[in-house]
Design a protein around this motif. Sequence first.
Motif, PDB file in Angstrom:
ATOM      1  N   ARG A 113      99.767  30.956  34.578  1.00 32.03           N
ATOM      2  CA  ARG A 113      98.438  30.891  33.975  1.00 32.03           C
ATOM      3  C   ARG A 113      97.404  30.426  35.000  1.00 32.03           C
ATOM      4  O   ARG A 113      96.306  30.987  35.082  1.00 32.03           O
ATOM      5  CB  ARG A 113      98.442  29.941  32.779  1.00 32.03           C
ATOM      6  N   PHE A 135      94.352  32.614  36.309  1.00 30.17           N
ATOM      7  CA  PHE A 135      92.997  32.112  36.089  1.00 30.17           C
ATOM      8  C   PHE A 135      92.229  32.023  37.403  1.00 30.17           C
ATOM      9  O   PHE A 135      91.084  32.468  37.502  1.00 30.17           O
ATOM     10  CB  PHE A 135      93.057  30.744  35.415  1.00 30.17           C
ATOM     11  N   HIS A 195      83.059  32.884  35.953  1.00 27.10           N
ATOM     12  CA  HIS A 195      83.291  32.321  34.622  1.00 27.10           C
ATOM     13  C   HIS A 195      82.623  33.163  33.540  1.00 27.10           C
ATOM     14  O   HIS A 195      83.018  33.118  32.375  1.00 27.10           O
ATOM     15  CB  HIS A 195      82.757  30.889  34.558  1.00 27.10           C
ATOM     16  N   ASP A 227      82.269  23.793  34.780  1.00 25.13           N
ATOM     17  CA  ASP A 227      83.377  23.546  33.848  1.00 25.13           C
ATOM     18  C   ASP A 227      83.698  24.833  33.113  1.00 25.13           C
ATOM     19  O   ASP A 227      82.958  25.237  32.197  1.00 25.13           O
ATOM     20  CB  ASP A 227      83.012  22.432  32.860  1.00 25.13           C
ATOM     21  N   ALA A 228      84.783  25.480  33.508  1.00 27.83           N
ATOM     22  CA  ALA A 228      85.135  26.767  32.902  1.00 27.83           C
ATOM     23  C   ALA A 228      85.445  26.648  31.416  1.00 27.83           C
ATOM     24  O   ALA A 228      85.225  27.590  30.648  1.00 27.83           O
ATOM     25  CB  ALA A 228      86.348  27.364  33.629  1.00 27.83           C
ATOM     26  N   ASP A 229      85.962  25.489  30.981  1.00 32.59           N
ATOM     27  CA  ASP A 229      86.308  25.314  29.573  1.00 32.59           C
ATOM     28  C   ASP A 229      85.076  25.128  28.692  1.00 32.59           C
ATOM     29  O   ASP A 229      85.164  25.293  27.473  1.00 32.59           O
ATOM     30  CB  ASP A 229      87.242  24.108  29.410  1.00 32.59           C
ATOM     31  N   ARG A 230      83.926  24.788  29.289  1.00 33.37           N
ATOM     32  CA  ARG A 230      82.696  24.591  28.523  1.00 33.37           C
ATOM     33  C   ARG A 230      81.672  25.679  28.828  1.00 33.37           C
ATOM     34  O   ARG A 230      80.475  25.499  28.603  1.00 33.37           O
ATOM     35  CB  ARG A 230      82.099  23.217  28.842  1.00 33.37           C
ATOM     36  N   GLU A 279      80.864  28.468  27.456  1.00 35.40           N
ATOM     37  CA  GLU A 279      80.054  28.997  26.357  1.00 35.40           C
ATOM     38  C   GLU A 279      78.885  28.069  26.040  1.00 35.40           C
ATOM     39  O   GLU A 279      77.755  28.518  25.832  1.00 35.40           O
ATOM     40  CB  GLU A 279      80.939  29.187  25.122  1.00 35.40           C
ATOM     41  N   ASP A 307      81.779  35.784  28.680  1.00 37.16           N
ATOM     42  CA  ASP A 307      82.478  34.786  29.488  1.00 37.16           C
ATOM     43  C   ASP A 307      83.925  35.201  29.722  1.00 37.16           C
ATOM     44  O   ASP A 307      84.397  36.212  29.196  1.00 37.16           O
ATOM     45  CB  ASP A 307      82.400  33.390  28.852  1.00 37.16           C
ATOM     46  N   TRP A 308      84.652  34.396  30.523  1.00 33.61           N
ATOM     47  CA  TRP A 308      86.004  34.761  30.951  1.00 33.61           C
ATOM     48  C   TRP A 308      86.977  34.830  29.776  1.00 33.61           C
ATOM     49  O   TRP A 308      87.944  35.593  29.820  1.00 33.61           O
ATOM     50  CB  TRP A 308      86.503  33.783  32.005  1.00 33.61           C
ATOM     51  N   ARG A 309      86.743  34.059  28.720  1.00 32.09           N
ATOM     52  CA  ARG A 309      87.628  34.111  27.556  1.00 32.09           C
ATOM     53  C   ARG A 309      87.544  35.470  26.879  1.00 32.09           C
ATOM     54  O   ARG A 309      88.556  36.035  26.457  1.00 32.09           O
ATOM     55  CB  ARG A 309      87.258  33.010  26.566  1.00 32.09           C
ATOM     56  N   SER A 311      90.741  37.707  26.873  1.00 33.83           N
ATOM     57  CA  SER A 311      91.221  36.978  25.698  1.00 33.83           C
ATOM     58  C   SER A 311      92.662  37.328  25.341  1.00 33.83           C
ATOM     59  O   SER A 311      93.482  36.440  25.085  1.00 33.83           O
ATOM     60  CB  SER A 311      90.303  37.242  24.503  1.00 33.83           C
TER      61      SER A 311
END
Length: 416
Positions: free
Chosen positions: A53, A57, A66, A232-235, A237, A255-257, A261
């Motif tokens: 992962r 990523f 991102h 921050d890739a997790d934030r 959005e 975004d990357w998600r 997905s």
Amino acid sequence: MLLSSYERMIARRYLLPGRGEAFIALVAGISLIAVMLGVAALVIVMSVMNGFRAELFDKIVGLNGHAVVQGYNGVLRDWRQVLDDARKTPGVTSATPLIEQPLFATLEGRSDFVLVRGMEVPDILGNPTIRDNVKAGSLTSLVPNSGTVAIGSRLAESLGASVGSDISIINPQGPATPFGTALRMVSYRVGAIVEVGVYDYDKAFVIMPMEDAQTLLMLGDGVNMVEINTNDADRVERILAPLADKVGARGRLVDWRQLNSQLFEALAVDRIVTFTVLSIIILVAVFNILSSLIMLVRAKTRDIAILRTMGASRASLLRIFMTVGTTVGALGVGAGLVLGFVFLHFRQSVVGFIGLVTGQNIWDPTVRFLTTLPSKVDPVEITAISVVALLLAFLATLYPALKAANTDPVQVLRYD
């Protein structure tokens, strides 16, 4: 669990049964090996999946950012304003214009589909995923309007290209003629070969200066998208929410998600399922510890009765047998961690050896995306695996230890 000197002596004796109790020793040894294999399997598989992962990523986000602002109908005309708005957004670390288009390339009768990527030269040289993975040639040869490109290593193998080769890229959307749209074919010299480690990219990438890509695709001053990176890739959005409102009339923010997905959701589900299935191995090993302790208690019933008559308390016997079972579990966990880390260190050699023995390519990059078997050890996860295994081993000792502690010496020694 604090033991007295005589409790430690007895526990040590029970950990190494005598000649007449070889079967008990065998079951205990099997229990230790089972715990070792279960812990090692969990450590190896979870570390490999974490590495898979993380590598995906890093590679995918390193190449696609991102998030991206994609132009409607594939073209973003007012990209400089989008670039300016993105760079002014709090939390955005970089924003770069980007052109991507699937096309067709040929070389001396060989042909393959390619993904043309146009970037500004400073962005090419500053991208670590590209810059740090040059296998041949030099990225400094990529100068605007020089007709020089960099290609992926697998694409170079497919076309039989090397540094200095001339490849032809075909754009089916060429100039309009009275007889219809003509194909546009442009020749480029290979200035560098890169291998980013993701098969799909290495098989298709053609990287060129943005000006050359605009000319090839007849975009004028337009681009396909603006690539954005955040702190921050997790934030991502939340960080880019203000930008989404600004660019809504010019393009679509993804975004990357959203871009990946299905892939990352599949990895998350597979990770949970794998952890659950492999945990059963440890559970089986714990039942082996339980069975070996039950047999040990039955074999030592007379000894237990004598200890009770000599003044040994129920709590003392409880501690002795709990120590024996927990020690077997702890030794198995320790051996499993060592085995797991050794395997991870030599994982690529092990994969090669298995492939040599079986005659099968068990790590096919066309299926696995990555060219090598990745690994990333998570200390928190390793600690959790160890604690769970030790806890299960401890719980397995409770029933036989209570059985030993509740032995009635009168009933056992009545007829002796």
